[in-house]
Design a protein around this motif. Structure first.
Motif, PDB file in Angstrom:
ATOM      1  N   LEU A  64      24.457  17.011   9.202  1.00 43.71           N
ATOM      2  CA  LEU A  64      23.723  16.683   7.974  1.00 43.71           C
ATOM      3  C   LEU A  64      23.437  15.187   7.885  1.00 43.71           C
ATOM      4  CD1 LEU A  64      25.547  18.904   5.318  1.00 43.71           C
ATOM      5  CD2 LEU A  64      23.222  19.226   6.179  1.00 43.71           C
ATOM      6  N   THR A  65      24.405  14.366   8.235  1.00 39.84           N
ATOM      7  CA  THR A  65      24.205  12.918   8.163  1.00 39.84           C
ATOM      8  C   THR A  65      23.049  12.479   9.055  1.00 39.84           C
ATOM      9  OG1 THR A  65      26.535  12.536   7.668  1.00 39.84           O
ATOM     10  CG2 THR A  65      25.297  10.674   8.540  1.00 39.84           C
ATOM     11  N   LYS A  66      22.984  13.031  10.262  1.00 40.10           N
ATOM     12  CA  LYS A  66      21.904  12.662  11.174  1.00 40.10           C
ATOM     13  C   LYS A  66      20.552  13.186  10.685  1.00 40.10           C
ATOM     14  CE  LYS A  66      24.831  12.308  15.292  1.00 40.10           C
ATOM     15  NZ  LYS A  66      25.139  12.879  16.624  1.00 40.10           N
ATOM     16  N   ILE A  67      20.540  14.342  10.052  1.00 43.37           N
ATOM     17  CA  ILE A  67      19.288  14.868   9.491  1.00 43.37           C
ATOM     18  C   ILE A  67      18.776  13.936   8.404  1.00 43.37           C
ATOM     19  CG2 ILE A  67      18.229  16.772   8.216  1.00 43.37           C
ATOM     20  CD1 ILE A  67      20.316  18.624   9.588  1.00 43.37           C
ATOM     21  N   LEU A  68      19.683  13.480   7.535  1.00 45.93           N
ATOM     22  CA  LEU A  68      19.286  12.544   6.482  1.00 45.93           C
ATOM     23  C   LEU A  68      18.779  11.235   7.079  1.00 45.93           C
ATOM     24  CD1 LEU A  68      19.051  11.886   3.489  1.00 45.93           C
ATOM     25  CD2 LEU A  68      21.420  11.068   3.543  1.00 45.93           C
TER      26      LEU A  68
END
Length: 361
Positions: free
Chosen positions: A325-329
């Motif tokens: 999720l962090t990388k998607i954001l």
């Protein structure tokens, strides 16, 4: 000068298709990741889908990311694709389209989105770019590779063609754009037999998965030549392991992916693509089932089949798990991880993919 102003300046001199994602769309401020009452309220329906896999204490950290991504993707006019092997927080939390690699690319091409965020591995992002050349395709981690796709190159295919004149070369979709461009047609694990027989020859090359090719070869009179590639997740399973699971879990139904070795497929009650595996569980509703594939898939299917008990032989794909999720954001904020395919390679690869899509049943 701001990023958006700079983008406007560049657009007056540079054709749109040559601009980077950041130049086209500009950077946006990073959103707050506080776990507020608003975040808790708006993500509550999502948590209901994943509560069996994510403890409530962990959700307090994940919910702000889910909330921020879902808001930002709308602002960016982006569509998020999630492969069946993504973790439940991604699959159920932020994805707009879920499924196997080709299905994702085909569905994304139908949308009005300007940006595709590919939650999967690199060859999947390339396939999305091939089918949607006018869209910007981003992958949250450029290092999300694939042992199978990396087992063969376009140069390897050219050498195979020289060594086997007149023999059609079929590539599994789990390959790079360069490989697709050098092959005659693509196939998926669900239509491989159909594609092999549609070639109208007594011999074909099916690359790069040696186990898929071997399993296909047992279902047709066509001689199927193989390449020594394999998926590091599926090749780990053994027939003895499946027999041991049956002894431990009497009555369990075992379904396997055809990227597994043939002796593993022989031990299974059913073998098929990820989509076929999901449909088999939904249609048959076994009391207990074991999916011989990547571990996260069972978590994602379990949500739709709560009456089925899943026995999980947990082989994780380290490449798929690079997507978080962090990388998607980060990708949506910075527009990083843009996937670009050479136009000539993309054009030839598109022919290979479209030949398969247009193949008559």
């Amino acid at each position: 000068m701001t990023a958006s102003a700079n983008a406007a300046r560049v657009q007056t001199h540079t054709p749109d298709h040559q601009l980077t994602a950041l130049e086209k769309f500009g950077k946006v401020p990073r959103p707050s990741l506080a776990y507020t009452e608003e975040v808790a309220r708006e993500t509550a329906p999502i948590y209901e889908k994943v509560k069996d896999f994510i403890p409530e204490i962990e959700w307090a950290a994940l919910a702000p990311l889910v909330h921020a991504i879902n808001k930002l993707k709308k602002e960016r006019n982006a569509v998020i694709l999630a492969h069946n092997y993504m973790t439940p927080d991604i699959f159920h939390g932020v994805a707009d389209i879920v499924g196997d690699s080709l299905q994702l690319a085909k569905e994304a091409a139908k949308t009005e989105a300007e940006i595709i965020v590919q939650c999967g591995v690199h060859f999947m992002a390339e396939t999305s770019k091939i089918l949607s050349p006018e869209k910007t395709v981003l992958i949250p981690d450029m290092n999300a590779g694939c042992s199978l796709a990396e087992s063969i190159t376009g140069e390897d295919v050219r050498r195979l063609r020289e060594a086997n004149p007149g023999v059609p070369i079929i590539t599994y979709v789990n390959t790079s754009a360069d490989v697709k461009a050098e092959c005659d047609i693509c196939c998926t694990s669900s239509n491989a037999v159909q594609v092999v027989e549609a070639m109208g020859t007594d011999k074909v090359l099916l690359v790069p998965d040696q186990y898929l090719a071997a399993n296909v070869g047992r279902q047709t009179d066509v001689e199927v030549l193989t390449w020594a590639g394999s998926c590091e997740v599926h090749e780990q399973f053994t027939a003895q392991e499946l027999r041991d699971y049956r002894a431990i879990e009497p009555g369990v139904k075992i379904i396997a992916h055809p990227e597994c070795p043939p002796e593993v497929v022989d031990e299974a009650d059913f073998a098929g693509s990820t989509a076929h595996m999901i449909n088999w569980v939904k249609d048959n509703r076994p009391e207990k089932v074991m999916m011989i594939t990547e571990c996260s898939m069972a978590d994602n299917v379990a949500n739709a089949t709560p009456d089925v008990e899943y026995i999980r032989p947990c082989n994780l794909c380290p490449h798929m798990k690079r997507i978080t999720l962090t990388k998607i954001l980060d990708t949506l904020v910075d527009l990083s991880g843009e996937v670009v395919v050479d136009e000539d390679i993309a054009a030839r690869a598109r022919v290979s993919v479209e030949r398969m899509i247009n193949l008559k049943n």
